[in-house]
Design an enzyme around this catalytic site. Sequence first.
Site, short mmCIF file in Angstrom:
data_model
loop_
_atom_site.label_atom_id
_atom_site.label_comp_id
_atom_site.label_asym_id
_atom_site.label_seq_id
_atom_site.Cartn_x
_atom_site.Cartn_y
_atom_site.Cartn_z
N CYS A 153 19.80 37.26 65.82
CA CYS A 153 19.77 36.11 66.72
C CYS A 153 18.96 34.93 66.18
O CYS A 153 19.23 33.78 66.52
CB CYS A 153 19.24 36.52 68.09
N HIS A 184 18.42 29.45 71.23
CA HIS A 184 19.42 30.49 71.00
C HIS A 184 19.97 30.93 72.34
O HIS A 184 19.23 31.14 73.31
CB HIS A 184 18.77 31.68 70.28
N ASN A 234 26.69 35.27 74.09
CA ASN A 234 25.71 35.27 72.99
C ASN A 234 26.47 35.47 71.69
O ASN A 234 27.01 36.55 71.43
CB ASN A 234 24.70 36.40 73.22
#
Length: 336
Positions: free
Chosen positions: A115, A263, A293
């Site tokens: 991530c 993020h 995501n």
Amino acid sequence: MYNSKIIGLGHYVPDNVVTNDDLSKKMDTNDAWIQERTGIKERRHVVRGDGDTTTTMGVKAAKIAIERAGIDKDDIDFIVFATLSPDYYFPGPGVLVQRDLGIKTVGALDVRNQCSGFVYAISIADQYIKTGMYKNVLVIGSELHSHGLDMTTRGRGVSVIFGDGAGAAVLSREEDTSKGILSTHLHSEGQHAEELSLIAPGMGKRWVTDIIEDNDPNDESYYPYMNGQFVFKNAVVRFSEVIIEGLEKNKLKSTDIDLLVPHQANLRISQFIQKKFQLTDDQVFNNIMKYGNTTAASIPIALTEAWEEGKVNEGDLVVLAAFGSGFTWGSVIIRW
């Protein structure tokens, strides 16, 4: 010493939209449950056989970024590719991008920081440009999650979160050190590595031969695992810390932020950070509602969309921040 500056952005997502209602037909879940916990309404998944891979999506995003940068592909001096979902176990997608774009034999580096991968990749590119080694560096974040998720009720806690897509940026040399990337800040805390992980295949615990030999349909070691509450609690702390670290390094305050691009892990995390720093909705860009995501691709996709919508303008202070598996986290402070 130079600064590096983002001169081109691009993104690509598959056409196939997968809504929460679509997932409810595969597992015991529903739209309200997913939106309440994550903020996600839909995501994009590649269609098997359509040709989309982590590399090809990265290439499509890169072509747009290079065109917008106003340079030729042969002006690219180096490639940095961030992903957790490479086409092959090895080689990584960086060299595949070099091949598919038809770029001369430049170096290609793969970053496996999940991530926070794009933030790490930007930092690496920034250092190469700052020292004068390279002038133009192509940075890509791309992920194909959908083929590796447990699309059953057993895996719903993780599978509803992730989507596929890619984003890219071209960083170039900037002689005015008051512009461009002012600083980057990277951290890790490996003692929590297994709290967000995918254990197999891997040389440490379960390699391909083990999986084949056991042929166990209940083996979950090759599906992602996430201790959601633990990750959330750490994320909100580390996000805040690394944003403050970047601001203080440059003698700035939260009131100086024109745009924060976090993020896209969970809309609740972004909202928590927004409230903590007292930022308005116009000062924080979120698109997790549409894409889920997308791990290393989430920041470049979001940054590209923000730029396309006119939310990033010359002179703006833009902050990128990420937290994820590892645990790793980081921030990038940019004067656009």
